[in-house]
Motif scaffolding. Structure first.
Motif, PDB file in Angstrom:
ATOM      1  N   GLY A  29      16.156  -1.846  -9.910  1.00  0.00           N
ATOM      2  CA  GLY A  29      14.516  -1.839  -9.719  1.00  0.00           C
ATOM      3  C   GLY A  29      13.889  -1.806 -11.099  1.00  0.00           C
ATOM      4  N   GLY A  30      12.641  -1.381 -10.884  1.00  0.00           N
ATOM      5  CA  GLY A  30      11.793  -1.413 -12.099  1.00  0.00           C
ATOM      6  C   GLY A  30      11.199  -2.820 -12.693  1.00  0.00           C
ATOM      7  N   GLU A  31      11.173  -3.805 -11.288  1.00  0.00           N
ATOM      8  CA  GLU A  31      10.521  -5.093 -11.770  1.00  0.00           C
ATOM      9  C   GLU A  31       9.061  -4.804 -11.797  1.00  0.00           C
ATOM     10  OE1 GLU A  31      12.564  -4.360  -9.302  1.00  0.00           O
ATOM     11  OE2 GLU A  31      14.082  -5.753  -8.890  1.00  0.00           O
ATOM     12  N   THR A  32       8.612  -5.992 -12.673  1.00  0.00           N
ATOM     13  CA  THR A  32       7.143  -5.891 -12.592  1.00  0.00           C
ATOM     14  C   THR A  32       6.634  -7.573 -12.007  1.00  0.00           C
ATOM     15  OG1 THR A  32       6.989  -6.876 -14.901  1.00  0.00           O
ATOM     16  CG2 THR A  32       6.869  -4.300 -14.873  1.00  0.00           C
ATOM     17  N   THR A  33       7.590  -7.982 -11.526  1.00  0.00           N
ATOM     18  CA  THR A  33       7.357  -9.611 -11.138  1.00  0.00           C
ATOM     19  C   THR A  33       8.284  -9.693 -10.162  1.00  0.00           C
ATOM     20  OG1 THR A  33       7.087 -11.613 -11.887  1.00  0.00           O
ATOM     21  CG2 THR A  33       9.047 -10.418 -12.964  1.00  0.00           C
ATOM     22  N   LEU A  34       8.326 -11.050  -9.438  1.00  0.00           N
ATOM     23  CA  LEU A  34       9.131 -11.408  -8.343  1.00  0.00           C
ATOM     24  C   LEU A  34      10.463 -11.666  -9.072  1.00  0.00           C
ATOM     25  CD1 LEU A  34       6.619 -13.679  -6.371  1.00  0.00           C
ATOM     26  CD2 LEU A  34       7.604 -11.572  -5.604  1.00  0.00           C
ATOM     27  N   PRO A  35      11.483 -11.892  -8.245  1.00  0.00           N
ATOM     28  CA  PRO A  35      12.777 -11.916  -8.664  1.00  0.00           C
ATOM     29  C   PRO A  35      12.749 -13.086  -9.636  1.00  0.00           C
ATOM     30  CG  PRO A  35      12.690 -11.818  -6.076  1.00  0.00           C
ATOM     31  CD  PRO A  35      11.391 -11.770  -6.682  1.00  0.00           C
TER      32      PRO A  35
END
Lengths: 325, 644
Positions: A38-44
């Motif tokens: 996790g930890g995303e700030t955007t789409l994959p």
């Protein structure tokens, strides 16, 4: 002539929760490594737009009883170790590169071997001792039985910071209590429905389970078996999370192997379906293709079976993350 | 086929039926009310009766327990008779407490809707009226015929219109004119653009002119008697809709009509109207003969049944009714017993699934006359919703199901004697109010809303509606299903505990989700949000005693400031009364029916998703219910404090 390329970058207001699975001895467990997802700030894989600090990971599936009903193609690589969950897990990690082990307590199914909670806990301990990677423990799917088994298993793995699953709208109280008591993370399951995904999370939050300890399992369909429905639900969950809906701003998990290895496309030998090609190549390809699609939908953890599919998928992840082959 | 005698207890009503008939058929023939939700398909289990003597042929069913079967219980619809039998009808299967219901409903429905700001006032101008005229006797210079003479005089008093008269009236006219020395009273009825001289009476009878207003609800029929000379409501009566044995829901009844003809359905409702009118006439000094008009309101299907119109196409795509605007007809033509030449009017419908009851609701609440954005929700089996103002109106029907009317609920019952209608939870426990202060017999829709809201507020259920057994000893498991004991067996009228089961909660959740989703979609389709609603009107007989705060707590209606929420009572009846008393209001109702748009929710791409997100307490998105969010947080804090 130069063409102005419009700047399509978006700035999402929210970040997906980062969830760490596993605990080293310094952290009160016995794992030799941990995994953070996790930890995303955007789409994959939109590296141009935001960050994806943690790459998606592959967990390999191990059962507490020999997996008699797995098709030959996917049983063969484990033929020598199927009777021993510890050895099976060790092969997955050391030979095939599993980043986590998912122990599925299939043997506890009251309609099958109906093994006891103590036997399940023994299998879990065996796996925990055999490998150092973080663990996922998945129940047999019978709510009543899982509610008997998990108290013993969760205690046996106390402090290991495992990922236990699954909680559903109808059955979440036992596991949320155990997760809190023994320090485990939970998988929240819903049937391909964005509202129900939210609802099960809300129920867990309402009994005081922290949202930072939840991984969403929105159900999984094999390629050709409703994958596109799940895909769009996952995409919408992720967009909602990035937009600021905290109730769904969680990493997502896909249970790939169990789905793929039950369909005809992965199982049927070529003499039954002429023209479909060698089943030994077809099955793993099907699993890898399914996994790839879900990576693009936003999966953070993939539970898989066939070593070749795992190899391809890990390579895909590496390339998508900007690394080489 | 030989006839066999079936006797129903406790009333001892006996009926002879053909051998091979079902007990349900026999009950219908005997006029004994037995509940049936599925209309005789053997799947609802509501028509449980006890065979006390005689042998019957009962089809196997999983809806009865072994003990019940040993005690002689059978499903009336699945049991055929071939010899004389004695049958006991238990209270829960019976339309019991009818008298109390009449009293209660009469009280509830008598009150007119609270006046809302901006409601259009219509001039007093009844669609049927009596006019006393003193005719100049004919002379050699004024030698008009009797009919023309009467018309000429009438035109001096009412605005000129095309006039007509039946042959029977014409035949007696000369004698009446002369016997009364040219002083007669003409009863005038509007038939579209034409004024009909319905009857002529000798002398001045203009003070005795009455009309009845009928609201044909799917479950209840209400009749008001109105004095057309001064607009006063003189009396009211209500009863169950006797179509109930043919199915609790509209669709079931349409299917019955398709298979076995609609006559039985018409006879049932006409019989109800006649019984209610007879009861009122018996109490008042009004003569049946002086009731010259009947104005009927109800959903499209109910009005079709009343008029004997074909309903089959209402049920099937593209959902076309026989008519949305039935013409005035002689009431006697459908069997309604008022003045034999009296006229029957029906409220125009908006479409197949948004009927005259909603047109009447729009008329009565002034929704079509205000510039404020107004939403009208008629809470019932179909849960119709209208959104709009004086510029536009959009309507939809939501399949809420019968939970609000106490059906499809284990201990559910209609709002009659012994029904729990209010439930309050506080520190001392649970407080119940029953209709008629009787010993509790079951729970009706308002009680169910109160109870489930209370269970939620006190943490007995979670936000998905799941009962939490660890919260209370009152939650127990029966046949694998959790249930909350609202009334222990020793305190209940039938000495059987009154419970709310997990399935009941699910039913209510589905019903409230359907209404909320419908409301949300109407708003979103017109680019509005709940905050834009200036007034939210809740209608229905049910709405008279609905606790608005609890409805918000459950997420049945949106969390908007309570001063914008109004309970407007039975607007179907009130609108019909306005149309009876004012031609302009009747004309307005036709305009309303024509101008309101019907929105089929099924065509909305995200209906199911809206429904699913609303099937949670109060809603998946708590931000839509800020005040409920605060109260959840407060009570959770209180409980966790208490647990410490």
């Amino acid at each position: 002539m130069t063409v102005e390329i419009p700047d399509v970058k978006k700035n999402w207001p929210h970040t997906i929760n980062a969830v760490t699975i596993g605990a080293t001895s310094a952290e009160g467990g016995t794992r030799t490594s941990t995994v953070t997802i996790g930890g995303e700030t955007t789409l994959p894989f939109y590296h141009f737009e935001g960050t994806m600090p943690n790459k998606p990971v592959v967990a390999m599936e191990v059962w507490d009883i020999p997996a008699e009903d797995w098709p030959d193609t996917v049983r063969e690589p484990f033929a020598d170790v199927l009777a021993d969950p510890g050895a099976w897990a060790k092969a997955c990690v050391e030979t095939f590169g599993a980043e986590l082990i998912c122990l599925r307590l299939k043997g506890c199914d009251p309609n099958g071997a109906d093994r006891s909670p103590d036997e399940a806990a023994a299998a879990a301990k065996q796996v925990a001792e055999a490998v150092g990677v973080p663990l996922i423990v998945w129940g047999c799917g019978n709510d009543d039985k899982d509610n008997e088994v998990f108290p013993v298993v969760a205690e046996a793995l106390s402090g290991e910071n495992c990922l236990l699953g699954t909680i559903t709208e109808d059955n979440y109280k036992t596991l949320t209590a155990l997760g809190t008591a023994y320090g485990h993370k939970l998988i929240a399951e819903s049937p391909v429905d964005i509202n129900m995904a939210k609802q099960v999370n809300i129920l867990a939050l309402d009994v005081g389970f922290p949202s930072e300890n939840i991984v969403i399992y929105p159900s999984t369909g094999a390629l050709g078996y409703g994958l596109e429905y799940v895909y769009s639900i996952m995409e919408r969950l992720r967009i909602a999370g990035l937009k600021g809906d905290k109730v769904v701003a969680m990493p997502m998990l896909c249970d790939i192997g169990i789905e793929v290895w039950s369909i005809k496309e992965a199982k049927a030998p070529e003499d039954e379906v002429p023209g479909w090609g060698d089943v030994k190549a077809r099955g793993p390809m099907w699993e890898a293709s399914t996994a790839t699609a879900y990576l693009l939908a936003g999966a953070d953890v993939l539970i898989m079976r066939h070593p070749e599919a795992v190899r391809i998928t890990k390579e895909t992840i590496s390339r998508l993350m900007g690394g080489g082959a | 086929m030989p006839a066999v005698r079936v006797t129903f207890h406790p009333d001892g009503t006996a009926v002879d039926v053909e051998s091979g008939s079902t007990l349900l058929d026999a009950a219908r023939k005997a006029g004994v009310m037995i509940a049936s939700i599925c209309g005789g398909d053997g799947i609802c289990g509501r028509c449980r009766v006890q065979v006390r003597s005689g042998t019957v042929d009962a089809a196997p069913t999983a809806l009865l327990t072994r003990d019940e079967i040993q005690d002689g219980y059978v499903l009336a619809c699945q049991t055929r008779v071939s010899e004389g039998v004695e049958v006991g009808v238990p209270a829960e299967a019976r339309g019991d407490g009818a008298q109390i219901l009449i009293d209660e409903d009469a009280r509830r429905f008598r009150a007119l809707a609270p006046a809302l700001g901006g409601v259009q006032e219509y001039p007093y101008d009844p669609i049927v009226r009596k006019l006393y005229v003193d005719l100049p006797p004919p002379t050699l210079h004024d030698h008009l015929g009797c009919q023309e003479r009467l018309y000429r005089e009438i035109r001096r008093h009412v605005e000129p219109a095309a006039m007509q008269m039946g042959l029977k009236v014409l035949q007696t006219l000369p004698r009446q004119h002369r016997d009364s020395e040219w002083k007669v009273t003409a009863t005038l009825g509007n038939r579209g653009e034409t004024t009909e001289v319905i009857q002529v009476e000798e002398g001045d009878r203009s003070g005795a002119c009455y009309g009845i207003v009928v609201d044909i609800g799917t479950s209840t029929v209400v009749v008001h008697l109105v004095d057309l000379t001064d607009s006063k409501t003189l009396d009211a009566e209500a009863c169950y809709n006797s179509q109930m044995p043919y199915g609790a829901e509209v669709t079931r009844r349409i299917i019955h009509a398709e298979r076995q003809g609609a006559e039985a359905l018409r006879d049932a409702v006409v019989g109800d109207i006649n019984d209610l009118v007879s009861a009122i006439v018996a109490r008042t000094d009004v003569e049946l003969h002086d009731i010259a008009a009947c104005f009927a309101s109800g959903n499209t299907t109910m009005l079709h049944f009343l008029l004997g119109l074909d309903t089959a196409s209402i049920r099937k795509s593209p959902y076309v009714p026989t008519t949305t605007c039935p013409p005035p007809v002689r009431a006697a033509e459908v069997g309604i017993r008022i003045n034999p030449r009296g006229l029957l009017y029906a409220m125009p419908s908006i479409g197949s699934w948004v009927g005259g009851d909603i047109t009447a609701g729009i008329l009565a609440t002034g929704l079509a006359d205000t510039d404020r954005l107004t939403m009208l929700i008629d809470v019932g089996t179909n849960g119709e919703i209208v959104l709009g103002n004086n510029d536009w109106m959009l309507s939809c029907a939501t399949s809420a199901g019968p939970a609000f009317e106490g059906s499809g609920v284990k201990c559910g019952m209609r709002a009659s004697s012994g029904a729990i209608e209010r439930v309050t939870f506080d520190d001392d426990g649970i407080h119940l109010e029953t209709i008629g202060d009787a010993k509790p017999l079951g729970i009706c829709g308002s009680g169910l809303i109160d109870a489930i809201a209370g269970l939620f507020e006190t943490g007995h259920i979670d936000r998905s509606g799941q009962l939490l057994p660890e919260r209370s000893g009152r939650i127990r498991e029966m046949d694998g299903l959790l249930e909350f004991v609202l009334v222990p067996a020793e305190e209940a009228a039938e000495e059987e505990a009154i419970v709310i089961t997990q399935a009941d909660i699910e039913n209510l959740l589905r019903a409230k989700a359907a209404i909320y989703a419908g409301a949300k979609i109407l708003l979103e389709s017109t680019e509005h949000s709940f905050a834009d609603i200036d007034q939210l009107l809740i209608a229905g007989g049910f709405g008279n005693y609905l606790d608005g705060r609890k409805a918000v707590l459950l997420g049945m209606i949106p969390d908007i400031p309570t001063e914008r929420i109004h309970f407007v009572g039975n607007t179907s009846l009130n609108g019909a009364k306005m149309a009876l008393l004012s031609r302009a209001a009747f004309e307005r109702s036709r305009e309303i029916a024509r101008s309101a748009t019907y929105y089929d929710l099924i065509t909305y791409p995200h209906y199911y998703e809206e429904f699913m997100s609303a099937k949670f307490l109060p809603h998946t998105d708590l931000e839509l219910f800020p005040t409920v969010g605060e109260s959840i947080a407060a009570s959770t804090a209180e409980r966790s404090g208490a647990n410490r």
